[in-house]
Structure formats: C-alpha cells, structure tokens
Design an enzyme around this catalytic site. Structure first.
Site, PDB file in Angstrom:
ATOM      1  N   HIS A 100       0.849  -1.195   0.000  1.00 27.97           N
ATOM      2  CA  HIS A 100       0.000   0.000   0.000  1.00 27.97           C
ATOM      3  C   HIS A 100       0.881   1.240   0.000  1.00 27.97           C
ATOM      4  O   HIS A 100       1.941   1.254   0.625  1.00 27.97           O
ATOM      5  CB  HIS A 100      -0.895   0.032   1.232  1.00 27.97           C
ATOM      6  N   GLU A 117      -1.155  -0.314   8.234  1.00 25.94           N
ATOM      7  CA  GLU A 117      -2.124  -1.205   8.857  1.00 25.94           C
ATOM      8  C   GLU A 117      -1.514  -2.017   9.984  1.00 25.94           C
ATOM      9  O   GLU A 117      -0.289  -2.111  10.100  1.00 25.94           O
ATOM     10  CB  GLU A 117      -2.772  -2.125   7.810  1.00 25.94           C
ATOM     11  N   HIS A 136       3.563  -7.369   1.585  1.00 21.08           N
ATOM     12  CA  HIS A 136       3.026  -8.363   2.517  1.00 21.08           C
ATOM     13  C   HIS A 136       2.014  -9.277   1.859  1.00 21.08           C
ATOM     14  O   HIS A 136       1.464  -8.954   0.807  1.00 21.08           O
ATOM     15  CB  HIS A 136       2.398  -7.671   3.729  1.00 21.08           C
ATOM     16  N   ARG A 181      -1.360  -4.774  -6.174  1.00 21.77           N
ATOM     17  CA  ARG A 181      -1.144  -6.221  -6.152  1.00 21.77           C
ATOM     18  C   ARG A 181       0.103  -6.550  -6.962  1.00 21.77           C
ATOM     19  O   ARG A 181       0.255  -6.089  -8.095  1.00 21.77           O
ATOM     20  CB  ARG A 181      -2.371  -6.892  -6.757  1.00 21.77           C
TER      21      ARG A 181
HETATM   22 ZN    ZN Z   1      -2.698  -5.032   3.091  1.00 19.56          ZN
END
Ligand code: ZN
Length: 316
Positions: free
Chosen positions: A102, A119, A177, A197
């Site tokens: 991200h 996150e 991740h 992605r």
């Molecule tokens: Zn994520």
C-alpha cells in the site's frame, strides 16, 4: 439516547475469492453470502460503510451519523484529518491473499485521491502451521524486486513468519506483505482501499478472470529496506498493541469488571473478539457478543466493561 450514547454498528461484508465461512460460523455475521472474506466493522469508506443498528440513528451509514451528530463526536485528535481516519475489518483468509503493498499518504493523495495505508494485524485465530509474509529479509534494490516479481521468486526475498493467535504485526505503508491461508485477523488500518497487487498466484475468479496486478506502482512505493522481526505483545488486562500517528490499538481483557477512561480527544471503537459482556456508560448498557462492533463518541468520562471477554479498543 443522546449524542454521546454508544452505538452499535453492522458491517459491510465483502466476498472475495480467498474468503471463508468463519466470520459467519464463529463471528455471528448474518448474510446470504456463501463466503465472507472481510467484514468492515468500522468503516466510513464509500466502498463499504458500516451502518448504525438500533436506537434513533438506526440504519444510518457511519458517515451520515457523523454529519448528523457533528464532528465533535470524533474528538479533537481527528481534527487534523479531512476524512474519517481509520477502517477496521475482520478478515478470514481461507486461501492465501495476494502479495501486495500500500502507498504512503503522500503518494496516495497525489495519485489515488485518498489516504495511504498503514495497517496493523491482530491474529484472532489460525490453523496449525499458518504463516504470512511481510517485509524483506535484507536490503534489496528495485531491480532485484522487479526481477523477482518477473521470475515468480518474490517469496525468496520476503520474511515468512509462522503465526499464533494473539500475535501482532504492524505494517507501515510501503511494506510488501501477504496474509497466508488459515488466518483470521482483526485489521486496523488507515481509511483507504488502495492496494497494489504484486503477485496473485495466477489465480482465476468464478468468471475465469485473473485479478489485475499493479507492478509499476508497487515498485514506486515499496520500502526496499530489511524489516526486522515483530515484537511479541505484552501481557495484561489493558495492553497497547500498536501506536502510530494514525491510531492507537489496545487489547482489553475483562474478567468480571474493567474500567476504561475516555476523553474528548478521541472516540473509542470496540470490537468484541472473544466471549461476551456488557458496556456501561452514562447509565446506559449495551450488551455484546463476539463479533460485535461498538462506537463510543468522544467525551470526558469513564465506562465499564463487564463479562468474560476480549475487546480490541481503537482510538485516535
Ligand atoms: Zn494489506
């Protein structure tokens, strides 16, 4: 019920190819969907808002409830954010999630018109041997990353970590991740739905389509430095799991009666992740069971949690 009363939220549910049925069977999510990958428990994001359930605000979207009650219910610490700052999800990874990254606020605001995404994951449950990937084992170069994506050897560069329930992972924006199969997570993140992605196991959806990759953007935003191991969380009845400029996440374990301070600096979000109990504030009582999400407007005071339960408490 007044403006400072707690409200219950019902989530927006998401069916993605990697989701399972545990949010229905173990976390009381009622839906006709066959599988549920994510439940957005505290969300004012247009891609899926939580709604108030019960009381005078019943049926309102979280954003509508905030506009009706006024921004002061969010607390002073939210004044610096133009939008509601966080998004909290439960995630059931029945199969592996894609490898992804991200962007930071700076990159995302410029290129996507929304926040970046830092996150945090709290592992609720996992199958034996479950693992996830996050961050690089060593410092790498952009060319190495590009070559590894192309040759399908990205996993060689990443830390692969076995997980256990109760583990905590903090994933700053820019960290590559992938959540592995058999893991159930409570994710607290910035209010953003921007994901680049990198690799998706060449999977196809029901319609035979692969999901798009965003390799160029991923290369621009990936942090190429080595990521060290996660610290094990401390033990106690009120423990800080993560604290950053965007959110503070605590784990509350109540056995009987537990008192929590709240102030005008921030609202409190409570997600019940184990057991059941009740919340008492200003003479009102809200009962909850595992899987429930409660929003308490910012105010000076205290509330009590009673029961035998574990709650994820998030404030700004
Ligand atoms: Zn994520």
């Amino acid at each position: 019920m007044s403006k400072i009363s707690p409200v219950r939220l019902s989530p927006a549910l998401k069916e993605y190819i990697w989701g399972g049925t545990k949010l229905k069977t173990d976390y009381n999510k009622k839906t006709a969907l066959e599988t549920v990958a994510e439940s957005w428990e505290l969300s004012a994001h247009p891609d899926g808002e939580s709604k108030i359930t019960g009381g005078p605000y019943d049926g309102l979207k979280l954003s509508e409830y905030i506009s009706l009650c006024g921004a002061d219910i969010l607390g002073n610490n939210c004044e610096k954010h133009d939008h509601f700052p966080i998004l909290i999800k439960l995630i059931d990874a029945h199969s592996d999630l894609s490898f992804q990254v991200h962007p930071s606020d700076e990159y995302a605001l410029k290129n996507e018109g929304e926040y970046g995404k830092t996150e945090m994951w709290y592992i609720l449950d996992c199958e034996d041997g479950a693992s996830l990937y996050y961050g690089f084992k060593r410092d790498i170069t952009k060319d190495e990353l590009k070559a590894a994506i192309k040759s399908g050897t990205l996993t060689d560069l990443l830390n692969r970590v076995p997980v256990h329930s109760g583990d905590v992972f903090f994933i700053p924006s820019g960290t590559v991740h992938a959540i592995g199969a058999g893991i159930l997570i409570c994710e607290i993140q910035q209010n953003s739905n921007t994901t680049y992605r990198v690799y998706d196991y060449d999977r196809k959806d029901k319609n035979g389509q692969t999901r798009p990759l965003h390799i160029e953007k991923a290369l621009e935003v990936s942090d190429l430095k080595k990521t060290g191991p996660a610290k094990p969380p401390k033990k106690g009845s009120d423990v800080v799991l993560a604290k950053c400029e965007y959110f503070t996440v605590r784990k509350i374990t109540a056995n009987g009666d537990h008192e929590i301070d709240i102030s005008k600096s921030s609202f409190h979000s409570l997600i019940a992740v184990k057991g059941a109990g009740s919340l008492e504030i200003n003479g009102e009582t809200v009962n909850f069971i595992k899987g429930d999400s409660i929003f308490i407007p910012a105010q000076d005071g205290k509330y009590r949690v009673k029961g035998d339960c574990e709650l994820i408490l998030t404030h700004i």
